[in-house]
Scaffold this active site. Sequence first.
Site, PDB file in Angstrom:
ATOM      1  N   TYR A  60     120.796  91.270  81.495  1.00  0.00           N
ATOM      2  CA  TYR A  60     122.218  91.395  81.822  1.00  0.00           C
ATOM      3  C   TYR A  60     122.754  92.792  81.506  1.00  0.00           C
ATOM      4  O   TYR A  60     123.952  93.020  81.573  1.00  0.00           O
ATOM      5  CB  TYR A  60     123.048  90.363  81.049  1.00  0.00           C
ATOM      6  CG  TYR A  60     122.917  88.945  81.565  1.00  0.00           C
ATOM      7  CD1 TYR A  60     121.770  88.522  82.216  1.00  0.00           C
ATOM      8  CD2 TYR A  60     123.940  88.033  81.393  1.00  0.00           C
ATOM      9  CE1 TYR A  60     121.642  87.218  82.682  1.00  0.00           C
ATOM     10  CE2 TYR A  60     123.824  86.730  81.855  1.00  0.00           C
ATOM     11  CZ  TYR A  60     122.669  86.334  82.495  1.00  0.00           C
ATOM     12  OH  TYR A  60     122.551  85.055  82.945  1.00  0.00           O
TER      13      TYR A  60
ATOM     14  N   LYS B  87     110.415  83.983  74.821  1.00  0.00           N
ATOM     15  CA  LYS B  87     109.214  83.757  75.643  1.00  0.00           C
ATOM     16  C   LYS B  87     108.216  84.852  75.253  1.00  0.00           C
ATOM     17  O   LYS B  87     107.743  85.638  76.089  1.00  0.00           O
ATOM     18  CB  LYS B  87     109.613  83.802  77.133  1.00  0.00           C
ATOM     19  CG  LYS B  87     108.531  83.379  78.094  1.00  0.00           C
ATOM     20  CD  LYS B  87     108.408  81.888  78.258  1.00  0.00           C
ATOM     21  CE  LYS B  87     107.245  81.555  79.171  1.00  0.00           C
ATOM     22  NZ  LYS B  87     106.962  80.118  79.256  1.00  0.00           N
TER      23      LYS B  87
ATOM     24  N   ASP C 228     111.030  77.436  77.339  1.00  0.00           N
ATOM     25  CA  ASP C 228     110.833  76.272  78.220  1.00  0.00           C
ATOM     26  C   ASP C 228     110.689  74.995  77.393  1.00  0.00           C
ATOM     27  O   ASP C 228     111.280  73.953  77.701  1.00  0.00           O
ATOM     28  CB  ASP C 228     109.645  76.470  79.185  1.00  0.00           C
ATOM     29  CG  ASP C 228     108.488  77.237  78.573  1.00  0.00           C
ATOM     30  OD1 ASP C 228     108.593  77.628  77.397  1.00  0.00           O
ATOM     31  OD2 ASP C 228     107.470  77.430  79.251  1.00  0.00           O
TER      32      ASP C 228
ATOM     33  N   ASP D  42     122.555  82.313  78.028  1.00  0.00           N
ATOM     34  CA  ASP D  42     123.465  81.890  79.087  1.00  0.00           C
ATOM     35  C   ASP D  42     123.046  80.508  79.602  1.00  0.00           C
ATOM     36  O   ASP D  42     123.865  79.592  79.753  1.00  0.00           O
ATOM     37  CB  ASP D  42     123.391  82.929  80.222  1.00  0.00           C
ATOM     38  CG  ASP D  42     124.524  82.785  81.211  1.00  0.00           C
ATOM     39  OD1 ASP D  42     125.434  81.979  80.958  1.00  0.00           O
ATOM     40  OD2 ASP D  42     124.491  83.473  82.244  1.00  0.00           O
TER      41      ASP D  42
END
Length: 360
Positions: free
Chosen positions: A124, A191, A225, A249
């Site tokens: 972002y 991740k 995940d 987000d």
Amino acid sequence: MKYTITLIPGDGIGPEITDAAVRCVEAAGVDVKWDVCRAGGDIMKETGDPLPKEVLDSIRKNKIAIKGPVTTPVGSGFRSINVKLRKDLGLYACLRPCKSYKGVRSRYKDIDLVVIRENTEDLYAGIEFEKGAKVTKKVIRAVEEASGKAIADGSGISIKPISASGSRRIVRFAFEYAVKNNRKKVTAVHKANIMKYTDGLFLECAKEVAREYEGRVEFEDRIVDNMCMQLIQKPELYDCIVLPNLYGDIISDLCAGLVGGLGMAPGANIGDDIALFEATHGSAPKYRGKNKVNPSAMILSAVMMLRHIKENEKASRLEAALASVIEKGASVTYDMKKDRNDPSAVGTKEMAAAVIKAMK
Ligand code: NAD
């Protein structure tokens, strides 16, 4: 004590829900001089500038602001003013508590999670290169040369910067929040198994900061995940969750879904000396001016604001009044009714009036 607070009504449903929140804050007995500033699509049409300098000046001066949502037109020249506000004012932490209130329609009960999202870095950061542009071809050639890996022709590129200082700062914010609010655990989400140099760095910094809080606040990490699945299956295992910008987000909306949806999700953007409070949801343009939407997320954002300025007793009174209106289920907006077409649903103004009445 009299406070001066910047009030940005926003556009779409913004003016209606901020009006509801303002009335509730005043009825709670907090003495506020509202410094009203316009930002968003409406002022953009009039002046060509969606975020006039006076808005930033007012927030810098008052240090506290409350804001309704603003519309970001898709495909127009102007980038989100929310992103600009967060960047220009150094509001690096986005705080989103997700708590179950009795009477809210949700598949889950007793949720009490806090999502803490890094607000300035990651995908972002706004560093993007458009497919086919000359500069993009240059960037692609440089990256191919440096990495030894090919990038498909006609690719667009978004850059994901994650710094050690930004990561330490947000993780420290999460631990400090946990300590001050008597929370037991911080979970860092990443991740790192795939993106070793960005998410890996975030995780490394998180572990480093966590050591300073050993014995006081528990720490663990989860791959993003897996975290999504865990939050759906056993949300009760989690407490404070700290994440880089993009995952933050997404997980914020997932957690809003656990507690009854966007109408119930408040938030704050916080920097070292400035705090801006706003609901998680957007400007819902189709409901503009209809006196229809749920003011709860905005009222709960105001409750967060009152706690931030240490008006704890008044904040709790307002929160309890809202909780009782929701639990009774009579004076609530359409989205809180079992049947969305229930004719007994009240409007934004009437729900705020019921909250004010419940404080008396
Ligand atoms: P949205 O959150 O505005 O609305 C999605 C849907 O959620 C609405 O159609 C409505 O059904 C429901 N909803 C939202 N708020 C509600 C409320 N208070 N009560 C009842 N129902 C509610 O999301 P969107 O349609 O994706 O975005 C609309 C605009 O808002 C876009 O321009 C977007 O960029 C902007 N936006 C602004 C902010 C912000 O200012 N902080 C945040 C998100 C989106």
